[in-house]
Design an enzyme around this catalytic site. Structure first.
Site, PDB file in Angstrom:
ATOM      1  N   ASN A   7       0.878  -1.174   0.000  1.00  9.70           N
ATOM      2  CA  ASN A   7       0.000   0.000   0.000  1.00  9.70           C
ATOM      3  C   ASN A   7       0.915   1.224   0.000  1.00  9.70           C
ATOM      4  OD1 ASN A   7      -1.810   2.029   0.498  1.00  9.70           O
ATOM      5  ND2 ASN A   7      -2.712   1.089   2.322  1.00  9.70           N
ATOM      6  N   ARG A  94      -2.651  -2.128  -3.297  1.00 12.36           N
ATOM      7  CA  ARG A  94      -3.885  -1.376  -3.038  1.00 12.36           C
ATOM      8  C   ARG A  94      -3.870  -0.159  -3.951  1.00 12.36           C
ATOM      9  NH1 ARG A  94      -5.308   3.102   1.265  1.00 12.36           N
ATOM     10  NH2 ARG A  94      -7.514   3.262   0.764  1.00 12.36           N
ATOM     11  N   HIS A 183     -12.953   2.453   0.479  1.00  9.49           N
ATOM     12  CA  HIS A 183     -12.924   1.383   1.494  1.00  9.49           C
ATOM     13  C   HIS A 183     -13.601   0.107   0.971  1.00  9.49           C
ATOM     14  CE1 HIS A 183     -13.001   4.775   4.712  1.00  9.49           C
ATOM     15  NE2 HIS A 183     -11.753   4.356   4.597  1.00  9.49           N
ATOM     16  N   ASN A 212     -10.006   6.272  10.819  1.00  9.59           N
ATOM     17  CA  ASN A 212      -9.808   7.720  10.698  1.00  9.59           C
ATOM     18  C   ASN A 212     -10.683   8.256   9.575  1.00  9.59           C
ATOM     19  OD1 ASN A 212      -7.978   8.508  12.711  1.00  9.59           O
ATOM     20  ND2 ASN A 212      -6.400   7.326  11.654  1.00  9.59           N
ATOM     21  N   ARG A 242     -12.286  14.907   8.602  1.00 14.48           N
ATOM     22  CA  ARG A 242     -13.142  15.311   7.473  1.00 14.48           C
ATOM     23  C   ARG A 242     -14.572  15.541   7.946  1.00 14.48           C
ATOM     24  NH1 ARG A 242     -11.451  10.293   4.352  1.00 14.48           N
ATOM     25  NH2 ARG A 242      -9.257  10.687   3.896  1.00 14.48           N
ATOM     26  N   ARG A 285      -9.822   7.735  20.991  1.00 14.63           N
ATOM     27  CA  ARG A 285      -9.523   7.354  22.381  1.00 14.63           C
ATOM     28  C   ARG A 285      -9.464   8.578  23.285  1.00 14.63           C
ATOM     29  NH1 ARG A 285      -5.309   3.131  20.060  1.00 14.63           N
ATOM     30  NH2 ARG A 285      -5.284   4.821  18.586  1.00 14.63           N
ATOM     31  N   GLU A 334     -14.505  -1.508  15.770  1.00 17.30           N
ATOM     32  CA  GLU A 334     -14.138  -2.736  16.472  1.00 17.30           C
ATOM     33  C   GLU A 334     -13.897  -2.523  17.959  1.00 17.30           C
ATOM     34  OE1 GLU A 334     -10.777  -4.492  14.334  1.00 17.30           O
ATOM     35  OE2 GLU A 334     -11.801  -4.031  12.453  1.00 17.30           O
ATOM     36  N   GLU A 385      -8.018  -5.772   5.445  1.00 19.89           N
ATOM     37  CA  GLU A 385      -7.894  -5.376   4.039  1.00 19.89           C
ATOM     38  C   GLU A 385      -6.702  -6.047   3.367  1.00 19.89           C
ATOM     39  OE1 GLU A 385      -8.624  -1.405   5.781  1.00 19.89           O
ATOM     40  OE2 GLU A 385      -9.222  -0.842   3.762  1.00 19.89           O
TER      41      GLU A 385
HETATM   42  P1  ADP Z   1      -7.187   4.094   9.519  1.00 14.61           P
HETATM   43  O1  ADP Z   1      -6.812   2.718   9.000  1.00 14.61           O
HETATM   44  O2  ADP Z   1      -8.306   4.754   8.802  1.00 14.61           O
HETATM   45  O3  ADP Z   1      -6.032   5.005   9.781  1.00 14.61           O
HETATM   46  P2  ADP Z   1      -8.049   2.660  11.920  1.00 14.61           P
HETATM   47  O4  ADP Z   1      -9.024   1.699  11.359  1.00 14.61           O
HETATM   48  O5  ADP Z   1      -6.767   2.148  12.452  1.00 14.61           O
HETATM   49  O6  ADP Z   1      -7.813   3.887  10.961  1.00 14.61           O
HETATM   50  O7  ADP Z   1      -8.811   3.456  13.112  1.00 14.61           O
HETATM   51  C1  ADP Z   1      -8.222   4.516  13.761  1.00 14.61           C
HETATM   52  C2  ADP Z   1      -9.192   5.030  14.826  1.00 14.61           C
HETATM   53  O8  ADP Z   1      -9.566   3.946  15.691  1.00 14.61           O
HETATM   54  C3  ADP Z   1      -8.617   6.119  15.707  1.00 14.61           C
HETATM   55  O9  ADP Z   1      -9.525   7.193  15.823  1.00 14.61           O
HETATM   56  C4  ADP Z   1      -8.475   5.421  17.046  1.00 14.61           C
HETATM   57  O10 ADP Z   1      -8.653   6.309  18.100  1.00 14.61           O
HETATM   58  C5  ADP Z   1      -9.593   4.419  17.007  1.00 14.61           C
HETATM   59  N1  ADP Z   1      -9.378   3.363  18.010  1.00 14.61           N
HETATM   60  C6  ADP Z   1      -8.418   2.411  18.015  1.00 14.61           C
HETATM   61  N2  ADP Z   1      -8.510   1.674  19.157  1.00 14.61           N
HETATM   62  C7  ADP Z   1      -9.538   2.203  19.875  1.00 14.61           C
HETATM   63  C8  ADP Z   1     -10.133   1.909  21.140  1.00 14.61           C
HETATM   64  N3  ADP Z   1      -9.669   0.935  21.890  1.00 14.61           N
HETATM   65  N4  ADP Z   1     -11.196   2.668  21.542  1.00 14.61           N
HETATM   66  C9  ADP Z   1     -11.655   3.669  20.770  1.00 14.61           C
HETATM   67  N5  ADP Z   1     -11.131   3.995  19.587  1.00 14.61           N
HETATM   68  C10 ADP Z   1     -10.101   3.281  19.143  1.00 14.61           C
END
Ligand code: ADP
Length: 398
Positions: A7, A94, A183, A212, A242, A285, A334, A385
């Site tokens: 990726n 990707r 996605h 994100n 966003r 978080r 998740e 993914e």
């Molecule tokens: P991307 O792949 O789009 O960068 P992710 O799928 O890794 O993003 O998700 C990132 C988001 O998941 C962040 O906002 C992070 O705070 C949130 N996140 C990860 N673990 C937790 C958790 N235990 N509780 C709440 N939010 C979480």
């Protein structure tokens, strides 16, 4: 067979080497800060149930230098997981934007590369970097088949009523302005898992990918019928930075009243809005901590975040004329019990009733968190993914 999943971004390359007999990664990592004074490679191996990690810091002027070092690491005496790069039979890339040209995964040929280039205007940040990744991988792994997996492909089944915008027809016919969605790899992966879990190929499922970036899809019998992102990834849900859906008049208002340039407005909507704009924090978080402490700003932001998702559940139940399950996935989907709980609140009209005790359980497995006997299942399904890209690549070369 081993498949390397790549990726490539403008200054980074994420990679995972997956053993297709076990469908588990042998190694994964990320090359970062390409083109800056000091680059880094974080490389992990997973052998005999043991995870090991190393980090290298050195100047990485371009993607070629970065990927060459990854190839060396993969066969390294200490950090290697295979003995020769020729043990990688395929590289699955990707690719973000496939426009209307790509409805499925393809072997990358000169023609495919030309088409990806043609689509640069639709994805100016992603497609050029993705293509560099392909060209570098062709040099570094000349014996492997290069395969392209498009983020937009899964959504190409949307009907015209869903993907067209009510703007002059020629903007669609001449410029390709329509909804594409992103996605797709994740929505495809988790919707298939949901169908498998439910044991019903005709299931009407709403997939909710909350990372994100965030998006939802209406998947009816395995076929995508609608999705929240549009021609670009700014539309739909409230995200980390966003805005998601806003009245487009805001753009004109800012330009006219504040004298902002288009670039400034784009920065506001893409980088300074969403949860960041509402709370000053991007990471869920941090916002979760504030919510738990009763911070009013964080509470409002969470409620807005969930309300938007609820509205799309309603829209997609309408689009499919039914709803068998909703699926939460990605970092927030998740892990974030508060977000899930707020989304499922006051949704009994749609058959959604959450079991809060089940919602509170932490797990990496597929799980059902609705109350017993609820009409609509509420599922948490971890996305993968990389594995989806590897599987699709494997299907083309096996
Ligand atoms: P991307 O792949 O789009 O960068 P992710 O799928 O890794 O993003 O998700 C990132 C988001 O998941 C962040 O906002 C992070 O705070 C949130 N996140 C990860 N673990 C937790 C958790 N235990 N509780 C709440 N939010 C979480």
């Amino acid at each position: 067979m081993n498949i390397l999943v790549v990726n490539a971004g403008s200054s980074s390359i994420k990679y995972q080497l997956i053993d297709m007999t076990t469908e588990k990664p042998l190694s994964s990592g990320i090359v970062e800060r390409i083109g800056l004074e000091e680059g880094t490679i974080t490389h992990k191996t997973f052998l005999n149930g043991e995870e090991k990690k190393t980090k290298e810091v050195f100047p990485i002027p371009d993607h070629t230098v970065g990927l060459k070092r990854v190839a060396e690491l993969l066969v390294d005496e200490e950090w290697g997981v295979i003995s020769d790069p020729s043990e990688i039979q395929a590289v699955g890339h990707r690719l973000v934007h496939g426009g209307e040209a790509f409805t499925k995964t393809v072997v990358i040929t000169e023609e495919v590369k030309a088409k990806v280039k043609e689509l640069f205007p639709l994805a100016p940040l992603h497609n050029p970097a993705n293509l560099i990744g392909v060209e570098v991988a062709e040099k570094v792994f000349p014996n492997a088949t290069q395969i392209g997996v498009f983020d937009t492909a899964f959504h190409q089944t949307m009907p015209e009523v869903a993907y067209r915008y009510a703007i002059p027809n020629e903007l669609y016919t001449e410029m390709g302005i329509r909804k594409y969605g992103f996605h797709g790899t994740s929505h495809k992966y988790v919707s298939e898992k949901a169908v498998e879990y439910l044991g019903n190929e005709k299931a009407k499922v709403v997939t909710i990918h909350l990372g994100n970036g965030a998006s939802m899809a209406a998947v009816d019998g395995g076929v995508c019928k609608d999705t929240t992102m549009g021609i670009g990834p700014l539309n739909g849900l409230i995200m980390g930075t966003r805005s998601g859906d806003v009245d487009p008049s805001i753009i004109f208002y800012l330009i006219e009243q504040k004298g902002y340039s288009v670039a400034e407005v784009s920065k506001i909507l893409n980088k300074e809005s969403g949860m960041q704009g509402l709370t000053g924090d991007t990471d869920m978080r941090d916002i979760e901590d504030r919510y738990m402490k009763g911070d009013k700003t964080a509470i409002l932001a969470y409620e807005m975040y969930a309300y938007r998702i609820q509205q799309f559940i309603g829209k997609y139940a309408a689009a499919m004329n039914g709803l068998d399950a909703i699926v939460f996935t990605a970092g927030i989907g998740e892990n974030d019990t508060i977000a899930r709980s707020l989304v499922c609140k006051n949704m009994t009209y749609f058959g959604i009733e959450m079991d809060e005790a089940k919602n509170a359980v932490r797990s990496k497995d597929i799980r059902e968190i609705n109350v017993e006997g609820a009409k609509t299942k509420v599922l948490v399904i971890p996305t993968n993914e990389e594995l989806e890209i590897a599987q699709q690549s494997y299907n083309l070369v096996k």
